[in-house]
Design an enzyme around this catalytic site. Structure first.
Site, short mmCIF file in Angstrom:
data_model
loop_
_atom_site.label_atom_id
_atom_site.label_comp_id
_atom_site.label_asym_id
_atom_site.label_seq_id
_atom_site.Cartn_x
_atom_site.Cartn_y
_atom_site.Cartn_z
N GLU A 32 -2.94 -0.11 -10.90
CA GLU A 32 -3.87 1.03 -11.02
C GLU A 32 -3.24 2.33 -10.51
O GLU A 32 -3.79 3.40 -10.73
CB GLU A 32 -5.20 0.71 -10.29
CG GLU A 32 -5.19 0.87 -8.78
CD GLU A 32 -4.51 -0.28 -8.04
OE1 GLU A 32 -3.87 -1.14 -8.68
OE2 GLU A 32 -4.59 -0.31 -6.79
N HIS A 47 0.30 -2.73 -7.40
CA HIS A 47 -0.87 -1.91 -7.76
C HIS A 47 -0.72 -1.30 -9.16
O HIS A 47 -0.30 -0.13 -9.27
CB HIS A 47 -1.02 -0.77 -6.75
CG HIS A 47 -1.47 -1.20 -5.39
ND1 HIS A 47 -2.80 -1.21 -5.03
CD2 HIS A 47 -0.78 -1.67 -4.34
CE1 HIS A 47 -2.90 -1.64 -3.78
NE2 HIS A 47 -1.68 -1.93 -3.34
N CYS A 63 -3.32 -6.88 -4.94
CA CYS A 63 -2.92 -6.75 -3.53
C CYS A 63 -3.91 -7.45 -2.60
O CYS A 63 -3.93 -8.68 -2.55
CB CYS A 63 -2.71 -5.29 -3.19
SG CYS A 63 -1.60 -5.07 -1.80
N1 GLN Z 1 -1.90 -5.73 3.55
C1 GLN Z 1 -3.20 -5.69 2.95
C2 GLN Z 1 -3.99 -6.95 3.21
O1 GLN Z 1 -3.44 -7.98 3.42
C3 GLN Z 1 -3.13 -5.46 1.47
C4 GLN Z 1 -2.54 -4.12 1.17
C5 GLN Z 1 -3.03 -3.53 -0.09
O2 GLN Z 1 -4.01 -3.97 -0.69
N2 GLN Z 1 -2.39 -2.47 -0.49
O3 GLN Z 1 -5.17 -6.89 3.16
#
Ligand code: GLN
Length: 186
Positions: free
Chosen positions: A166, A164, A78
C-alpha cells in the site's frame, strides 16, 4: 464488491486508496457490527500487539477469527501478517512468524522482490517487518528472499505480505487479492 479495512490502528487510508483504485468499494471496520456485509477484509500494518488489544476490546477477535476460518478473503500486511500467523490471534496461516524478524540494523529497508509467476519485480517496502521462517500446507510461499526468509504467502482465502504494497504505486498485490475473490465466486 465491498472490502473492509480494519481501521483500529495503522496504515489504513493507504489501503483504502489502493483498493478504490482497483475499482472496489471500501468500508472502515471499527467495531463488531461493521463486519457484516463485507466481501473481504484487509488487516493493515501497524503494531500487531496494539491491533490485537483493540480487537479484544472491541470484542472482534473471535468473530473475525471465525470469519477467516469460514473463508472470508483476508489480506494481511506486516502487522496483519503477524496477527494472521499467530494461533492465538487470527490463526489464518499455517506457518511460523518471526515478529520484527529483520532486527535493528535493517528495521526498515526496501528491495526488489521476485514474485512467483510475475514477470516484473515488486518493490518491497519493509518497516520493522516480520518474516515467516516456514509455512506448511495448505499455505504456500509466494515471495522468498535469497536467504530463505518467506515474506509473502497464500493459504486458501488468506494472503499475507511482510512488506507494504500500500506504500508503493504498484497495485498488483491488491489486484491479486480482488482477483482471487472474483475467482472464488466462480
Ligand atoms: N513490527 C510490527 C509488529 O510486529 C509490524 C510493523 C508494521 O506493520 N510495519 O506489529
Amino acid at each position: 464488491m465491498v472490502i473492509g479495512v480494519l481501521a483500529l490502528q495503522g496504515a489504513v487510508s493507504e489501503h483504502v486508496v489502493k483498493l478504490q483504485a482497483c475499482g472496489v468499494a471500501t468500508k472502515l471496520i471499527n467495531e463488531l457490527s461493521d463486519l457484516a456485509g463485507i466481501d473481504g477484509i484487509v488487516i493493515p500494518g501497524g503494531e500487531s500487539t496494539t491491533i490485537r488489544k483493540l480487537l479484544v476490546r472491541e470484542q472482534m477477535l473471535t468473530p473475525l477469527k471465525q470469519l477467516v476460518k469460514s473463508g472470508l478473503p483476508v489480506f494481511g500486511t506486516c502487522a496483519g501478517l503477524v496477527l494472521l500467523a499467530q494461533p492465538d490471534s487470527l490463526d489464518g496461516l499455517n506457518g511460523q512468524v518471526e515478529r520484527n524478524g529483520f532486527g535493528r540494523q535493517r528495521e526498515s529497508f526496501e528491495t526488489e522482490l521476485t514474485v512467483m509467476g510475475w514477470s516484473r519485480p515488486f518493490h518491497g517496502v519493509f518497516i520493522r517487518a516480520p518474516f515467516l521462517t516456514r509455512v506448511e500446507t495448505p499455505a504456500k510461499p509466494i515471495v522468498t528472499l535469497p536467504d530463505g526468509r518467506i515474506v509473502a504467502a497464500q493459504q486458501a482465502n488468506v494472503l499475507v505480505t511482510a512488506f507494504h504494497p500500500e506504500l508503493t504505486d504498484d497495485g498488483r498485490f491488491h489486484q491479486l487479492f480482488i482477483d482471487e475473490i472474483v475467482r472464488g465466486r466462480g
